[in-house]
Design a protein around this motif. Structure first.
Motif, mmCIF file in Angstrom:
data_model
loop_
_atom_site.group_PDB
_atom_site.id
_atom_site.type_symbol
_atom_site.label_atom_id
_atom_site.label_comp_id
_atom_site.label_asym_id
_atom_site.label_seq_id
_atom_site.Cartn_x
_atom_site.Cartn_y
_atom_site.Cartn_z
ATOM 1 N N GLN A 122 -8.123 -2.408 -2.920
ATOM 2 C CA GLN A 122 -6.888 -2.690 -2.188
ATOM 3 C C GLN A 122 -6.791 -4.184 -1.871
ATOM 4 O O GLN A 122 -5.713 -4.776 -1.957
ATOM 5 C CB GLN A 122 -6.836 -1.857 -0.911
ATOM 6 N N SER A 175 -3.180 -1.112 -4.245
ATOM 7 C CA SER A 175 -3.046 -1.156 -2.790
ATOM 8 C C SER A 175 -1.695 -0.579 -2.391
ATOM 9 O O SER A 175 -0.943 -0.077 -3.226
ATOM 10 C CB SER A 175 -3.167 -2.596 -2.284
ATOM 11 N N LEU A 176 -1.390 -0.688 -1.114
ATOM 12 C CA LEU A 176 -0.093 -0.229 -0.614
ATOM 13 C C LEU A 176 1.004 -1.274 -0.821
ATOM 14 O O LEU A 176 2.134 -1.063 -0.404
ATOM 15 C CB LEU A 176 -0.201 0.125 0.871
ATOM 16 N N HIS A 231 1.648 -4.245 0.455
ATOM 17 C CA HIS A 231 2.290 -4.858 1.615
ATOM 18 C C HIS A 231 2.719 -6.284 1.302
ATOM 19 O O HIS A 231 3.856 -6.672 1.577
ATOM 20 C CB HIS A 231 1.328 -4.872 2.798
ATOM 21 N N THR A 261 1.898 -5.563 7.386
ATOM 22 C CA THR A 261 0.606 -4.930 7.623
ATOM 23 C C THR A 261 0.342 -4.750 9.111
ATOM 24 O O THR A 261 -0.015 -3.653 9.568
ATOM 25 C CB THR A 261 -0.525 -5.777 7.004
ATOM 26 N N LEU A 314 2.882 -2.238 10.796
ATOM 27 C CA LEU A 314 2.542 -0.851 10.517
ATOM 28 C C LEU A 314 1.312 -0.408 11.306
ATOM 29 O O LEU A 314 1.235 0.734 11.774
ATOM 30 C CB LEU A 314 2.318 -0.650 9.023
ATOM 31 N N ALA A 315 0.342 -1.301 11.450
ATOM 32 C CA ALA A 315 -0.847 -0.986 12.242
ATOM 33 C C ALA A 315 -0.466 -0.757 13.707
ATOM 34 O O ALA A 315 -0.965 0.177 14.357
ATOM 35 C CB ALA A 315 -1.882 -2.091 12.118
ATOM 36 N N ASN A 351 0.686 3.483 11.696
ATOM 37 C CA ASN A 351 0.866 3.947 10.321
ATOM 38 C C ASN A 351 -0.098 3.296 9.335
ATOM 39 O O ASN A 351 -0.001 3.521 8.125
ATOM 40 C CB ASN A 351 2.303 3.680 9.863
ATOM 41 N N PHE A 352 -1.003 2.478 9.854
ATOM 42 C CA PHE A 352 -1.973 1.787 9.002
ATOM 43 C C PHE A 352 -3.200 1.505 9.840
ATOM 44 O O PHE A 352 -3.079 1.093 11.004
ATOM 45 C CB PHE A 352 -1.374 0.482 8.469
ATOM 46 N N ASP A 392 -8.453 -1.903 8.343
ATOM 47 C CA ASP A 392 -8.131 -2.424 7.015
ATOM 48 C C ASP A 392 -7.258 -3.674 7.064
ATOM 49 O O ASP A 392 -6.991 -4.295 6.030
ATOM 50 C CB ASP A 392 -7.417 -1.349 6.186
ATOM 51 N N TYR A 445 -6.459 -6.711 4.031
ATOM 52 C CA TYR A 445 -5.099 -6.875 3.516
ATOM 53 C C TYR A 445 -4.592 -8.290 3.776
ATOM 54 O O TYR A 445 -4.081 -8.962 2.869
ATOM 55 C CB TYR A 445 -4.169 -5.842 4.146
#
Length: 272
Positions: free
Chosen positions: A8, A64-65, A67, A73, A76-77, A81-82, A86, A90
Motif C-alpha cells: 500500500q 492501495s486505496l 488516497h 487519509t 478518513l482516519a 473509516n481508516f 496506517d 500512506y
C-alpha cells in the motif's frame, strides 16, 4: 485491502508520482517559455489535473486505496473509516511520490527553466499561490474546495449506480469542476503532499533562475485541506450514518481559530 501495508505504501508512492508528473507537467508546459504548450491556459491545466488524479488512482488502485492525499487519509482516519496506524505509511508514500514527481518534471523541462525569466511561473509549476494574497479568504477557499472533494469522493463511493472501475474518472471530473469553479483564487491545492512536497523540491533543486519558495504562504495549502477534509469526512458520517465524531467539532473549532489568526495576519500585512 488484501495487500500488505508495504505494498500500500508503494501504491501511494506510484500514484502520487503520476499525479505530480502529469499535474506539474501540464503547468510547466503552459507557463514555461518556449514549450509547444506555452500560453495554453487555465482550461488545459484544470482538465489535465483532473486526468492526472484519475491516472494516479488507476496506477495505485490495485495496490492501495489510492488516497494520494494526506488530507483525505487523515480525514478518513478522523471519521473512523481508516486506521490511524496506517496513516504514517500512506502520508509518507504520498510525500515520497510528490518528491519524485516534482524532480522528474524539473528534469523533463530542464532547458525551459533557463529560458523562462518569470520566477513566479517557475514556482507555480511546483506549488500553488493566491491570485490575491488574503490569508483569511485563501484558507477558506482551500477548506471549501477540499470539503467538496472529500464529500464528493465519499458520495461517489456510496452510489451503487457508479461502477468501481469508473470511480477514478468521476473523481477526476470532480477535480476539474473544482478547479474551474473554485480554483482561480488559490490554485486549488486540495492536497498537502501535492503542494508542500514539490515546494520543498523547488527549494532544494538547482532550478535555473528560480526565486524564493514563498514559505510565508506554504501553511495555507496544508492547513486548509487538512481542515476541509476532516470536516467533510466527519460531517458525511454524521449526516449519512448518524454518527457524530468529536473530530467534527474539533476541526470546526480549529478552523475558527485559524481564520482569526489569518485575519490578524491580513490586518498586519494590510491585506484588506
Amino acid at each position: 485491502m488484501d495487500t500488505s501495508i508495504g505494498l500500500q505504501f508503494l501504491g501511494e508512492i506510484l500514484g502520487t508520482f503520476i499525479l505530480i508528473l502529469f499535474g506539474g507537467g501540464v503547468v510547466a508546459g503552459v507557463v514555461l517559455d518556449k514549450t509547444k504548450a506555452t500560453g495554453a491556459g487555465w482550461v488545459v491545466i484544470t482538465i489535465a489535473w483532473g486526468l492526472a488524479v484519475a491516472m494516479g488512482a488507476y496506477v495505485s488502485g490495485y495496490l492501495s486505496l489510492a488516497h494520494l492525499n494526506p488530507a483525505l487519509t487523515i480525514g478518513l482516519a478522523a471519521a473512523g473509516n481508516f486506521p490511524w496506524a496506517d496513516v504514517p505509511a500512506y502520508v509518507g508514500g504520498q510525500f515520497i511520490g510528490a518528491f519524485l514527481g516534482a524532480t522528474v518534471v524539473w528534469l523533463h523541462y530542464y532547458p525551459h527553466w533557463k529560458a523562462t525569466k518569470d520566477q513566479g511561473a517557475k514556482l507555480g509549476v511546483f506549488a500553488t499561490g493566491p491570485a490575491i494574497r488574503h490569508y483569511t479568504s485563501n484558507v477558506f477557499g482551500e477548506v471549501v474546495g477540499t470539503f467538496a472533494l472529500v464529500f464528493g469522493i465519499l458520495s461517489f463511493g456510496a452510489n451503487v449506480n457508479i461502477g468501481a472501475g469508473y470511480n477514478p474518472l468521476i473523481v477526476g471530473a470532480l477535480i476539474v469542476v473544482i478547479g474551474m469553479s473554485l480554483g482561480g483564487t488559490t490554485g486549488y491545492a486540495l492536497n498537502p503532499a501535492r503542494d508542500l512536497g514539490p515546494r520543498i523540491m523547488h527549494a532544494l533543486l538547482p532550478i535555473s533562475g528560480k526565486g524564493g519558495s514563498d514559505w510565508a504562504y506554504a501553511w495555507v495549502p496544508v492547513i486548509g485541506p487538512l481542515l476541509g477534509a476532516t470536516i467533510a469526512a466527519t460531517a458525511y458520517k454524521a449526516i449519512i450514518n448518524h454518527e457524530v465524531s468529536a473530530w467534527l467539532f474539533v476541526s470546526i473549532i480549529v478552523l475558527v481559530i485559524v481564520e482569526f489568526i489569518a485575519m490578524s495576519a491580513d490586518k498586519k500585512a494590510g491585506n484588506n
